[in-house]
Write a protein that holds these residues in place. Structure first.
Motif, mmCIF file in Angstrom:
data_model
loop_
_atom_site.group_PDB
_atom_site.id
_atom_site.type_symbol
_atom_site.label_atom_id
_atom_site.label_comp_id
_atom_site.label_asym_id
_atom_site.label_seq_id
_atom_site.Cartn_x
_atom_site.Cartn_y
_atom_site.Cartn_z
ATOM 1 N N THR A 130 0.832 -1.050 0.044
ATOM 2 C CA THR A 130 0.171 0.084 0.000
ATOM 3 C C THR A 130 0.698 1.373 -0.132
ATOM 4 O O THR A 130 1.847 1.231 0.614
ATOM 5 C CB THR A 130 -0.980 -0.009 1.076
ATOM 6 N N THR A 148 -7.707 -3.530 1.573
ATOM 7 C CA THR A 148 -6.377 -3.366 2.118
ATOM 8 C C THR A 148 -6.317 -4.383 3.297
ATOM 9 O O THR A 148 -7.161 -4.344 3.803
ATOM 10 C CB THR A 148 -5.943 -1.981 2.615
ATOM 11 N N THR A 164 -2.177 -3.964 -0.668
ATOM 12 C CA THR A 164 -3.743 -3.492 -1.505
ATOM 13 C C THR A 164 -3.769 -4.728 -2.221
ATOM 14 O O THR A 164 -2.847 -5.044 -3.128
ATOM 15 C CB THR A 164 -3.707 -2.380 -2.074
#
Length: 177
Positions: A130, A148, A164
């Motif tokens: 992420t 996520t 993610t």
């Protein structure tokens, strides 16, 4: 840039370049499953371990080259379960630090997507750190964010980071088409 799909023999022949790419990627801070520092021999051993999966058809690997120099790679991990033969996981999209920003990643991604569609696959999925630069690439290439997961994997420095999940339908007509 030239992108080729490699078989087990070609993977072995390109082992030094692939190991250098993996070590460079980790040194550059990309979260691809390894902690820094990653030595060349450790990286080569990891790639050597992929050869059996390539030979068995469980892993498809593409290599981007400039001349004989490896500048990037991407793989598709192909499932072996009857209920998942329509999908694959996009794994280990890596571009050398010196080749970034020149379309190598986008070219590798498009190659894997086109090959998946040609093979009759209809769904690809991946995970990425992420907030990483890779997220921009995937979003701009039409991948959809699925969610996520916190503290999913350690980055090269050992810090737990979220990941993610993304997916993309391939080989199927869009609603507009």
């Amino acid at each position: 840039m030239r992108v080729i799909r490699v078989d087990e023999r070609e993977l072995t022949a390109r082992l030094d370049g692939l190991a250098g790419l993996l070590a460079d990627t980790v040194a550059g801070g990309a979260s691809v499953g390894f902690l820094a520092p990653l030595g060349h021999e450790e990286a080569a051993a990891w790639w050597r371990g992929r050869a059996a999966d390539v030979a068995a058809g469980r892993l498809a690997v593409w290599v981007a080259r400039e001349g004989e120099r490896v500048t990037g790679t991407v793989s598709l991990a192909l499932p072996d379960k009857p209920n998942s033969r329509h999908r694959a996981e996009l794994v280990k999209l890596m571009v050398s630090r010196e080749a970034r920003g020149r379309g190598v990643g986008r070219g590798l991604l498009a190659t894997a997507e086109e090959a998946a569609a040609a093979a009759g696959l209809t769904l690809l999925h991946l995970d990425t750190e992420t907030g990483s630069p890779a997220e921009h690439l995937y979003r701009s290439a039409g991948w959809t964010r699925a969610g996520t997961i916190p503290d999913y994997a350690a980055d090269p420095g050992g810090e737990l980071r979220p990941t993610t999940l993304y997916f993309k339908r391939v080989g199927v007509p869009s609603a507009a088409g």
